[in-house]
Design a protein around this motif. Structure first.
Motif, short mmCIF file in Angstrom:
data_model
loop_
_atom_site.label_atom_id
_atom_site.label_comp_id
_atom_site.label_asym_id
_atom_site.label_seq_id
_atom_site.Cartn_x
_atom_site.Cartn_y
_atom_site.Cartn_z
N UNK A 85 1.44 4.28 -10.97
CA UNK A 85 1.57 3.21 -11.95
C UNK A 85 3.06 2.87 -12.08
N UNK A 86 3.32 1.72 -12.66
CA UNK A 86 4.71 1.30 -12.80
C UNK A 86 5.48 2.21 -13.77
N UNK A 87 6.76 2.32 -13.55
CA UNK A 87 7.61 3.12 -14.44
C UNK A 87 7.60 2.49 -15.83
N UNK A 88 7.96 3.28 -16.83
CA UNK A 88 7.88 2.84 -18.21
C UNK A 88 8.73 1.60 -18.48
N UNK A 89 9.86 1.49 -17.82
CA UNK A 89 10.75 0.34 -18.04
C UNK A 89 10.03 -0.97 -17.73
N UNK A 90 9.26 -0.99 -16.64
CA UNK A 90 8.53 -2.19 -16.27
C UNK A 90 7.33 -2.40 -17.19
N UNK A 91 6.64 -1.33 -17.52
CA UNK A 91 5.49 -1.43 -18.42
C UNK A 91 5.91 -2.00 -19.77
N UNK A 92 7.03 -1.53 -20.28
CA UNK A 92 7.51 -1.98 -21.59
C UNK A 92 7.98 -3.44 -21.53
N UNK A 93 8.62 -3.81 -20.42
CA UNK A 93 9.05 -5.20 -20.27
C UNK A 93 7.85 -6.13 -20.26
N UNK A 94 6.80 -5.73 -19.55
CA UNK A 94 5.58 -6.53 -19.50
C UNK A 94 4.93 -6.61 -20.87
N UNK A 95 4.96 -5.50 -21.61
CA UNK A 95 4.37 -5.49 -22.95
C UNK A 95 5.10 -6.45 -23.88
N UNK A 96 6.42 -6.56 -23.73
CA UNK A 96 7.18 -7.49 -24.56
C UNK A 96 6.81 -8.94 -24.26
N UNK A 97 6.54 -9.23 -23.00
CA UNK A 97 6.11 -10.58 -22.61
C UNK A 97 4.76 -10.89 -23.23
N UNK A 98 3.84 -9.95 -23.12
CA UNK A 98 2.50 -10.15 -23.70
C UNK A 98 2.59 -10.36 -25.20
N UNK A 99 3.44 -9.57 -25.87
CA UNK A 99 3.61 -9.70 -27.31
C UNK A 99 4.16 -11.07 -27.68
N UNK A 100 5.11 -11.56 -26.88
CA UNK A 100 5.69 -12.87 -27.15
C UNK A 100 4.65 -13.97 -26.99
N UNK A 101 3.79 -13.84 -26.01
CA UNK A 101 2.73 -14.83 -25.81
C UNK A 101 1.76 -14.81 -26.99
#
Length: 296
Positions: free
Chosen positions: A235-251
């Protein structure tokens, strides 16, 4: 992922001499056009996945770069029975795309064994052990199912086979229209280098398929172990997972603003309360005629 699981499985269960995953070269990417000297410009799998921690957690699992592999094994690789070192004895090919395609890849295809595995027509089948007995059992099972007739995958919709079900029943379900086994046999187990070119024109072609739809394990416990391993580690490293989560939250926040005053429900789950749709559209896909649809 298929190759990834394949080598690791052999190392853990068949107790063959150490096999490794060669990963650095094939995922090595250079970010061009950046004027920021402090910005990282070169990447390998370790920048995206937990490769180092996987190796640390499993004693029999070793990950090395292509450079280290060629340094260690380059003089031991053979073509038609004769030693064949890398082109010009070169071991570092990072970033040299043209030379990789024109020199290194042909070399690997020459000194490596290329299994003729077609994901559309067969399942990669792994015997429970490295003994001939289990390989023969897989062959006989394939022959018996062929005589009886391979069932359609629709038969299992709503009626899945238990994960610990008989090997032949699990095989019938996993086949999903395919009617052949590509068995990891003694020949493959004894090869020093197994190479999947990724080219449709070469034997083995592209293993462009979900690993769980292509790999079949005679031992159901090994099957579960591998799937759980991928789930927990690949799975992706936490840095990428968290960055993606911030995008989803913004949407979701954007959707929330648009729906303000319009939501009259007791639902509290944000995934249900503020839904949105996404499309995965790759620019390169539009080069194919079948993707060009009329506007009418």
């Amino acid at each position: 992922s298929s190759c990834f699981i394949f080598f690791f499985f052999d190392n853990i269960y068949h107790e063959n001499p150490l096999l490794v995953i060669i990963y650095s070269l094939f995922c090595h990417q250079t970010a061009k056009g950046s004027k920021n000297e402090n910005q990282k410009a070169e990447f390998t799998f370790s920048d995206f996945f937990h490769m180092d921690s996987i190796a640390q957690e499993h004693e029999h699992f070793d990950i090395i770069s292509m450079e280290e592999f060629l340094q260690r094994e380059g003089n031991n690789l053979k073509a038609k029975g004769w030693p064949k070192p890398p082109p010009n004895n070169r071991t570092n090919w990072n970033g040299q795309t043209q030379d990789i395609n024109q020199k290194l890849y042909p070399y690997l295809r020459n000194v490596g064994y290329q299994p003729d595995w077609d994901v559309q027509n067969c399942l990669a089948a792994f015997p429970a052990t490295s003994s001939d007995k289990d390989i023969v059992h897989l062959q006989k099972m394939e022959q018996q199912i062929t005589r009886d007739g391979w069932p359609s995958f629709e038969r299992y919709v709503g009626h899945p086979t238990p994960v610990n079900g008989p090997p032949d029943e699990r095989l019938k379900e996993n086949a999903a229209g395919r009617k052949k086994l590509c068995i990891y046999n003694t020949t493959l187990q004894q090869e020093k280098l197994i190479h999947f070119s990724g080219k449709p024109s070469e034997p083995g072609g592209r293993l462009l398929v979900h690993f769980y739809a292509f790999l079949y394990f005679q031992d159901w416990q090994q099957d579960l172990w591998m799937k759980r391993f991928v789930r927990d580690h690949v799975r992706y490293v936490d840095e990428l997972q968290c960055a993606a989560a911030r995008v989803v939250q913004a949407i979701r926040e954007h959707v929330k603003k648009r729906q303000r005053g319009k939501v009259t429900t007791n639902i509290t789950n944000p995934e249900l309360l503020y839904p949105f749709d996404t499309f995965h559209i790759r620019r390169g896909d539009f080069q194919y005629k079948e993707t060009r649809l009329d506007a009418i």
